[in-house]
Scaffold this motif. Structure first.
Motif, PDB file in Angstrom:
ATOM      1  N   SER A 759       0.813  -1.212   0.000  1.00  0.00           N
ATOM      2  CA  SER A 759       0.000   0.000   0.000  1.00  0.00           C
ATOM      3  C   SER A 759       0.847   1.262   0.000  1.00  0.00           C
ATOM      4  O   SER A 759       0.568   2.204  -0.755  1.00  0.00           O
ATOM      5  N   VAL A 760       1.846   1.288   0.826  1.00  0.00           N
ATOM      6  CA  VAL A 760       2.589   2.540   1.034  1.00  0.00           C
ATOM      7  C   VAL A 760       4.096   2.282   1.058  1.00  0.00           C
ATOM      8  O   VAL A 760       4.756   2.476   2.081  1.00  0.00           O
ATOM      9  N   PRO A 761       4.688   1.862  -0.037  1.00  0.00           N
ATOM     10  CA  PRO A 761       6.131   1.575  -0.024  1.00  0.00           C
ATOM     11  C   PRO A 761       6.975   2.805   0.265  1.00  0.00           C
ATOM     12  O   PRO A 761       8.109   2.672   0.724  1.00  0.00           O
ATOM     13  N   GLN A 762       6.441   4.014   0.015  1.00  0.00           N
ATOM     14  CA  GLN A 762       7.200   5.250   0.195  1.00  0.00           C
ATOM     15  C   GLN A 762       7.052   5.833   1.599  1.00  0.00           C
ATOM     16  O   GLN A 762       7.572   6.911   1.877  1.00  0.00           O
ATOM     17  N   LEU A 763       6.370   5.124   2.501  1.00  0.00           N
ATOM     18  CA  LEU A 763       6.077   5.649   3.840  1.00  0.00           C
ATOM     19  C   LEU A 763       7.357   5.964   4.617  1.00  0.00           C
ATOM     20  O   LEU A 763       8.310   5.192   4.607  1.00  0.00           O
ATOM     21  N   GLN A 764       7.352   7.126   5.322  1.00  0.00           N
ATOM     22  CA  GLN A 764       8.511   7.538   6.104  1.00  0.00           C
ATOM     23  C   GLN A 764       8.237   7.545   7.605  1.00  0.00           C
ATOM     24  O   GLN A 764       9.147   7.340   8.400  1.00  0.00           O
ATOM     25  N   HIS A 765       6.987   7.820   7.998  1.00  0.00           N
ATOM     26  CA  HIS A 765       6.624   7.896   9.417  1.00  0.00           C
ATOM     27  C   HIS A 765       5.380   7.037   9.647  1.00  0.00           C
ATOM     28  O   HIS A 765       4.381   7.179   8.938  1.00  0.00           O
ATOM     29  N   LEU A 766       5.443   6.156  10.630  1.00  0.00           N
ATOM     30  CA  LEU A 766       4.326   5.271  10.932  1.00  0.00           C
ATOM     31  C   LEU A 766       4.096   5.232  12.436  1.00  0.00           C
ATOM     32  O   LEU A 766       5.025   4.981  13.208  1.00  0.00           O
ATOM     33  N   ARG A 767       2.845   5.487  12.825  1.00  0.00           N
ATOM     34  CA  ARG A 767       2.469   5.388  14.236  1.00  0.00           C
ATOM     35  C   ARG A 767       1.230   4.516  14.339  1.00  0.00           C
ATOM     36  O   ARG A 767       0.208   4.800  13.718  1.00  0.00           O
ATOM     37  N   LEU A 768       1.326   3.437  15.098  1.00  0.00           N
ATOM     38  CA  LEU A 768       0.214   2.519  15.308  1.00  0.00           C
ATOM     39  C   LEU A 768      -0.097   2.467  16.792  1.00  0.00           C
ATOM     40  O   LEU A 768       0.771   2.126  17.605  1.00  0.00           O
ATOM     41  N   ARG A 769      -1.348   2.778  17.140  1.00  0.00           N
ATOM     42  CA  ARG A 769      -1.782   2.797  18.541  1.00  0.00           C
ATOM     43  C   ARG A 769      -2.979   1.861  18.666  1.00  0.00           C
ATOM     44  O   ARG A 769      -4.103   2.227  18.334  1.00  0.00           O
ATOM     45  N   GLY A 770      -2.699   0.657  19.122  1.00  0.00           N
ATOM     46  CA  GLY A 770      -3.738  -0.349  19.232  1.00  0.00           C
ATOM     47  C   GLY A 770      -3.115  -1.738  19.186  1.00  0.00           C
ATOM     48  O   GLY A 770      -1.925  -1.903  18.927  1.00  0.00           O
ATOM     49  N   LYS A 771      -3.918  -2.749  19.420  1.00  0.00           N
ATOM     50  CA  LYS A 771      -3.425  -4.122  19.536  1.00  0.00           C
ATOM     51  C   LYS A 771      -2.986  -4.657  18.187  1.00  0.00           C
ATOM     52  O   LYS A 771      -3.659  -4.480  17.169  1.00  0.00           O
ATOM     53  N   LEU A 772      -1.827  -5.320  18.193  1.00  0.00           N
ATOM     54  CA  LEU A 772      -1.311  -5.975  16.997  1.00  0.00           C
ATOM     55  C   LEU A 772      -1.111  -7.451  17.319  1.00  0.00           C
ATOM     56  O   LEU A 772      -0.396  -7.789  18.270  1.00  0.00           O
ATOM     57  N   GLU A 773      -1.732  -8.313  16.556  1.00  0.00           N
ATOM     58  CA  GLU A 773      -1.485  -9.747  16.764  1.00  0.00           C
ATOM     59  C   GLU A 773      -0.059 -10.086  16.353  1.00  0.00           C
ATOM     60  O   GLU A 773       0.553 -11.017  16.858  1.00  0.00           O
ATOM     61  N   LYS A 774       0.432  -9.314  15.402  1.00  0.00           N
ATOM     62  CA  LYS A 774       1.823  -9.390  14.980  1.00  0.00           C
ATOM     63  C   LYS A 774       2.129  -8.075  14.271  1.00  0.00           C
ATOM     64  O   LYS A 774       1.227  -7.288  13.959  1.00  0.00           O
ATOM     65  N   LEU A 775       3.380  -7.810  14.028  1.00  0.00           N
ATOM     66  CA  LEU A 775       3.725  -6.619  13.254  1.00  0.00           C
ATOM     67  C   LEU A 775       3.144  -6.744  11.854  1.00  0.00           C
ATOM     68  O   LEU A 775       3.105  -7.849  11.287  1.00  0.00           O
ATOM     69  N   PRO A 776       2.659  -5.641  11.279  1.00  0.00           N
ATOM     70  CA  PRO A 776       2.008  -5.709   9.962  1.00  0.00           C
ATOM     71  C   PRO A 776       2.893  -6.380   8.918  1.00  0.00           C
ATOM     72  O   PRO A 776       4.108  -6.173   8.885  1.00  0.00           O
ATOM     73  N   ASP A 777       2.269  -7.176   8.075  1.00  0.00           N
ATOM     74  CA  ASP A 777       2.993  -7.851   6.997  1.00  0.00           C
ATOM     75  C   ASP A 777       3.712  -6.835   6.126  1.00  0.00           C
ATOM     76  O   ASP A 777       3.138  -5.829   5.704  1.00  0.00           O
ATOM     77  N   GLY A 778       4.954  -7.109   5.850  1.00  0.00           N
ATOM     78  CA  GLY A 778       5.714  -6.261   4.947  1.00  0.00           C
ATOM     79  C   GLY A 778       6.349  -5.052   5.591  1.00  0.00           C
ATOM     80  O   GLY A 778       6.980  -4.250   4.902  1.00  0.00           O
ATOM     81  N   ILE A 779       6.224  -4.898   6.929  1.00  0.00           N
ATOM     82  CA  ILE A 779       6.760  -3.686   7.544  1.00  0.00           C
ATOM     83  C   ILE A 779       8.275  -3.586   7.369  1.00  0.00           C
ATOM     84  O   ILE A 779       8.825  -2.497   7.216  1.00  0.00           O
ATOM     85  N   GLN A 780       8.958  -4.736   7.361  1.00  0.00           N
ATOM     86  CA  GLN A 780      10.415  -4.705   7.219  1.00  0.00           C
ATOM     87  C   GLN A 780      10.851  -4.322   5.811  1.00  0.00           C
ATOM     88  O   GLN A 780      12.026  -4.061   5.570  1.00  0.00           O
ATOM     89  N   GLN A 781       9.895  -4.268   4.879  1.00  0.00           N
ATOM     90  CA  GLN A 781      10.211  -3.886   3.504  1.00  0.00           C
ATOM     91  C   GLN A 781       9.889  -2.408   3.222  1.00  0.00           C
ATOM     92  O   GLN A 781       9.952  -1.976   2.077  1.00  0.00           O
ATOM     93  N   LEU A 782       9.545  -1.675   4.266  1.00  0.00           N
ATOM     94  CA  LEU A 782       9.327  -0.238   4.105  1.00  0.00           C
ATOM     95  C   LEU A 782      10.698   0.445   4.101  1.00  0.00           C
ATOM     96  O   LEU A 782      11.191   0.932   5.111  1.00  0.00           O
ATOM     97  N   TRP A 783      11.312   0.469   2.938  1.00  0.00           N
ATOM     98  CA  TRP A 783      12.711   0.881   2.839  1.00  0.00           C
ATOM     99  C   TRP A 783      12.937   2.320   3.281  1.00  0.00           C
ATOM    100  O   TRP A 783      14.020   2.674   3.718  1.00  0.00           O
ATOM    101  N   TYR A 784      11.915   3.186   3.144  1.00  0.00           N
ATOM    102  CA  TYR A 784      12.100   4.605   3.436  1.00  0.00           C
ATOM    103  C   TYR A 784      11.631   4.981   4.845  1.00  0.00           C
ATOM    104  O   TYR A 784      11.686   6.157   5.207  1.00  0.00           O
TER     105      TYR A 784
END
Length: 967
Positions: A759-784
């Motif tokens: 969805s957002v390969p160009q994302l630079q800042h991410l804030r998640l506030r809430g329960k995560l069963e696991k870290l979102p799929d593909g988060i380690q591939q957010l190169w930026y």
């Protein structure tokens, strides 16, 4: 300058004449003629403005200055006429049907009258401009290049070159570093750049290094070349050769070689031939031209003998340009510390009496004077020198301190400082002059958030379109340019972006004088008793606003209020009635409870800030503000945005939320209040910033509408439900420019679940506030991704396993039960770029393992309220680049173990320059006491504060910028 005003008008006239030729009809020819006349006059403006600014000019206010003022006022009149006409165009009926036809018929009569008046007014302006042009011939104006400023700065620069050793203070560390760069290191030619604002002592520092005996002994030939703004390459090369021969006591150039007749190419060959087998050092002092290195690099060529070139400059761009073909060591010269400022002041003010010591009765007022200099050596020395000639009486010194701004302008002992600083202002192109002058609309020592400043510049029309860039990106370039020119001081975030900025007080004095003289703006305070005379384009009020109702007019383009105690209904009505052409309206922090219902009459309004006011609702007339670009509703009581706002096709930034500081954030999930959006929000296709919207109000339909906002750069949603994940995923796939995403669940048990990378390969800042069963799929591939903030995630597995290889992650925040495990492990050669780490309110965590070789670039660590952690992480001793270490509300056992007196674990953290401990005290949620452990000189400063406010919201420096509220 008149150049600024006229250029703005031309910027407006060109598109108007291009796009509105048919509707202007009879007035079009007049505007064309006015444009042509103004273009021809622009060629003479630099000469006119320069001569008008000179002191003791034979042609006083009845001459050149009067001519410039007339031209400026004519330009303002044209701009007003254009804006009035655009209002008239917007009000032209656009409906269909019988009633609309009758309305159009009535409007047609008004239309004819308005066009006739428009043509008449344009004809009057044309005659006025033609008369102004004719009068210019009387003063002999001519099209000239920028005046040489070298003569103006001669005295100060000469003093810098021959300053006695006893007068040089605070440069010891910089001097030693520069000497090391000169005599040691690579055999390749190296450029050593000393960069800083005017008056910091760049020339003094460079001269002390140049004359050092160790430097002299390490080089076979040397040359010192003063460049300044007026130079020729040929002149510099001849000067260089003369100094080489003089330095080595060699015979002059053979009679057959006449340097005065050589062209540039021949002189370069002569210099290269002379330097071919010699280790040389050349200093080029006071470089302004960014292309200078390209002009000189072939003369001072790389002979692989460890030769060095040193430059001093006010512009970072000049220093950076050298990197294209040379090794560069850069020293960014900083203002003196308070301690060194005091030492220098005493040396100057009491040098010939009192043995350089300040008498007790003058200590307080002397310290006030030194503080006003903000570490600028030029100012400290000039004021100290002036006071050395005065009687040592506190009352006289206090008078000077209270009128220091006037003294800098009028006193011949101090006016040279203003001239030196003015060189940097004079060197700016006209659009950057306007941006720089805008700082005068903020109070002294005011830290301006960069986003706020940029949005206001855009609203004012200072920022020009550039192909392939947004206006915000162009404005960021403008701000960077001002910073690189050493005109603006900035606080930089970890990702290199400017967080906030301000100007030195002496620059602000310069700005205030210029902006008032040019009718650019006025900043009025309680101390200002005199009424505002003449046109003032922009007005900032830090006083009783009712006192300035008479100063409001159709010429007012911007209105800012600061720290006012009351806003009367009369004043608010006067704004809408008198300021029809207003572009910027800034009510931030004002005692405002209600917005005028007829706010929609301000059809040119582009920037509206109601931040931190008590307003609860917005009037429906806000839908008429067709030019509105920024609406700032942070920290208001607005909970619902009227559907009329969806008509604002030009709206670029909508920020609306409320943070409840009265509740304990650890006990209350709902301390962060967003707003409800109504209607078809997908029509706001220009939006780049949208924060903070309740996802559950509108639900699937709202999130689907967001997919139409393909210009979004920043999006923040609250009250998110798991069932919305798939719709949100589809929508943000259309947001090809999204850089910042913040998602808050509807409660702490609601799961946030949607894939990221697709969805957002160009994302630079991410804030998640809430329960995560696991870290979102593909988060380690957010190169930026630069910044990641997790809270209430309740992760059971160590998240560092997934995050450790993210290539550009620089700031990691995990707080409020983000992780429920007992241990975090930072492994060897992982987190290579991480710069800041915050771990807070992690109630199960009892140990942090840091392998040697992990976190090589980590500079700041903050550990807060981790109750199970009883020992300081042993691996901190491996973090050799760590600069700041905070322990906030940690267990007493841990704090006692790192105490420098008797603490058995103190050796683990003793290499960290700044370490301090904070504990919450008192009933307020965010009041802390601070105890520095060791801090390399800042202990005294921290003790002055005693108890300090520590806002939890400093952790949210992405989209919401919530930390700025605490400032």
């Amino acid at each position: 300058m008149a150049e600024i005003a006229v250029s703005f008008v031309l910027d407006q006239l060109f598109p108007l004449l291009r796009d509105k030729a048919r509707t202007l009809q009879g007035a079009h020819k007049e505007f064309e003629d006015v444009k042509d006349e103004l273009e021809s006059i622009c060629a003479f403006l630099k000469d006119a403005d320069t001569r008008a600014a000179k002191d003791n000019n034979a042609l006083d206010d009845d001459g050149i200055k009067s001519w410039v003022r007339q031209l400026r006022e004519a330009a303002f009149q044209i701009e007003d006429l254009v804006d009035e006409y655009l209002i008239y165009q917007q009000q032209w009926p656009s409906h269909s049907g019988i009633a609309a036809s009758l309305c159009k018929a009535a409007s047609l009569i008004k239309n004819l009258k308005r066009r006739h008046r428009l043509a008449s007014d344009a004809q009057d302006i044309k005659s006025r401009v033609c008369g102004i042009k004719e009068r210019s011939e009387r003063y002999g104006f001519h099209c000239s290049s920028r005046e040489s400023h070298s003569a103006k700065s001669h005295d100060t620069r000469m003093a810098s070159l021959f300053m006695e050793e006893a007068e040089v203070v605070g440069v010891e560390a910089a001097r030693d570093e520069l000497i090391g760069w000169l005599v040691e290191g690579t055999t390749d030619r190296t450029v050593i750049s000393v960069v800083g604002m005017g008056g910091l002592g760049k020339t003094t520092l460079a001269k002390k290094v140049y004359d050092d005996t160790n430097v002299i002994a390490n080089f076979e030939c040397r040359a010192w070349i003063t460049v300044s703004q007026s130079y020729t390459i040929e002149g510099l090369l001849r000067n260089m050769l003369d100094q080489f021969y003089k330095e080595r006591r060699e015979a002059p150039v053979p009679a057959a070689v006449d340097l005065s007749r050589m062209d540039q190419e021949s002189l370069i060959e002569e210099v290269r031939s002379y330097l071919q087998q010699k280790r040389y050092v050349v200093v080029f002092d006071d470089i302004w031209n960014v292309n200078f290195w390209g002009q000189i690099e072939f003369a001072v060529y790389d002979n692989k003998k460890g030769s060095r070139v040193m430059i001093t400059t006010r512009s970072m761009n000049v220093a950076e340009f050298c990197k294209r073909s040379a090794f560069v060591n850069l020293h960014n010269l900083r203002p003196l510390s308070q301690e060194k400022s005091w030492e220098l002041f005493c040396k100057k003010a009491f040098r010939f009496d009192l043995d350089g010591r300040c008498p007790e009765e003058l200590a307080d007022i002397s310290f006030e004077i030194v503080k006003k200099c903000k570490g600028l050596p030029l100012a400290i020395m000039a004021i100290g020198g002036l006071l050395s000639t005065k009687e040592k009486k506190a009352i006289q010194w206090r008078k000077l301190s209270e009128n220091l701004s006037l003294e800098f302008e009028k006193n011949p002992h101090l006016s040279g400082i203003t001239k030196i600083l003015a060189l940097s202002y004079d060197d700016l192109p006209y659009n950057l002059k306007a941006c720089f002058l805008y700082f005068g609309l903020y109070p002294e020592d005011y830290l301006v958030n960069s986003e706020r400043l940029i949005w206001q510049w855009i609203a004012e029309g200072f920022v020009k379109h550039e192909k392939g860039k947004t206006l915000e990106q162009v404005a960021e370039q403008y701000l960077t340019e001002l910073i690189h020119r050493s005109l603006v001081q900035a606080s930089i975030e970890v990702d290199g972006k400017v967080e906030s900025c301000q100007v030195h007080d002496l620059f602000r004095d310069l700005i205030v004088r210029n902006m008032e003289d040019l009718s650019f703006a006025r900043f009025v305070t309680k101390e200002d008793q005199s009424p505002i005379v003449g046109i003032t384009r922009r007005l900032a009020i830090a006083n009783s606003p009712d006192d300035f109702i008479g100063s409001l007019s159709s010429s007012t383009r911007s209105l800012h209020v600061f720290r006012v105690e009351e806003l009367s209904e009369t004043f608010l009505k006067s704004i809408v009635k008198k300021c029809r052409l207003l572009r910027v309206l800034n009510f931030r922090d004002a005692p405002l409870g209600q917005v005028p219902e007829n706010l929609g009459k301000l059809l040119h309004l582009r920037y509206l800030s109601l931040r931190n006011t008590d307003i609860r609702t917005l009037p429906k007339s806000i839908g008429k503000l067709q030019n509105l670009e920024t609406l700032d509703l942070r920290q208001t009581r607005v909970r619902e945005i009227p559907k009329e706002i969806n008509k604002l096709k030009k709206l670029r930034h909508l920020i609306a939320y409320h943070l409840n500081f009265k509740v304990d954030f650890r006990m209350s999930w709902d301390w962060e209040k967003g707003v409800q959006m109504n209607g078809a929000v997908g029509s706001l296709t220009s939006l780049q910033t949208l924060c903070l919207v309740k996802a559950n109000h509108g639900g699937v339909q709202l999130l689907s509408e967001l997919g139409k906002l393909n210009q979004l750069r920043s999006l923040a949603l609250s009250h998110m439900k798991r069932e919305y994940g798939s719709v949100l995923h589809v929508s943000i796939r259309e947001m090809h420019h999204l850089e910042t995403l913040e998602i808050t669940a509807i409660d702490e048990n609601e799961v946030i679940d949607f894939p990221l990378v697709s969805s957002v390969p160009q994302l630079q800042h991410l804030r998640l506030r809430g329960k995560l069963e696991k870290l979102p799929d593909g988060i380690q591939q957010l190169w930026y991704l630069v910044r990641l903030s997790l809270s209430y995630s309740k992760l059971g597995d160590d998240p560092l396993e997934v995050l450790q290889d993210m290539p550009n992650l620089m700031h990691l925040l995990m707080y409020d039960a983000a992780y429920e495990g007992k241990s975090l492990h930072f492994r060897e050669k992982r987190f290579l770029k991480l710069n800041e780490l915050t771990l807070k309110n992690l109630y199960g965590l009892n140990s942090i393992l840091i392998d040697k070789g992990s976190l090589p670039n980590l500079k700041r660590v903050k550990l807060e309220n981790i109750p199970q952690m009883k020992k300081v992480p042993f691996g901190i001793r491996h973090l050799v680049n760590l600069e700041d270490l905070y322990f906030v509300d940690m267990q007493n056992e841990l704090v006692e173990s790192i105490d420098p007196i008797g603490g058995q674990q103190h050796w683990i953290i003793e290499h960290v320059p700044i370490v301090y401990v904070r504990h919450k005290v008192g009933p307020k949620n965010f009041r802390f006491s601070t105890r520095p452990l060791h801090n390399n000189g800042i202990a005294a400063l921290l003790k002055c504060f005693g108890e300090c406010e520590l806002s939890i919201f400093s952790e949210f420096s992405s989209l919401t910028k919530a930390h700025e509220i605490s400032k």
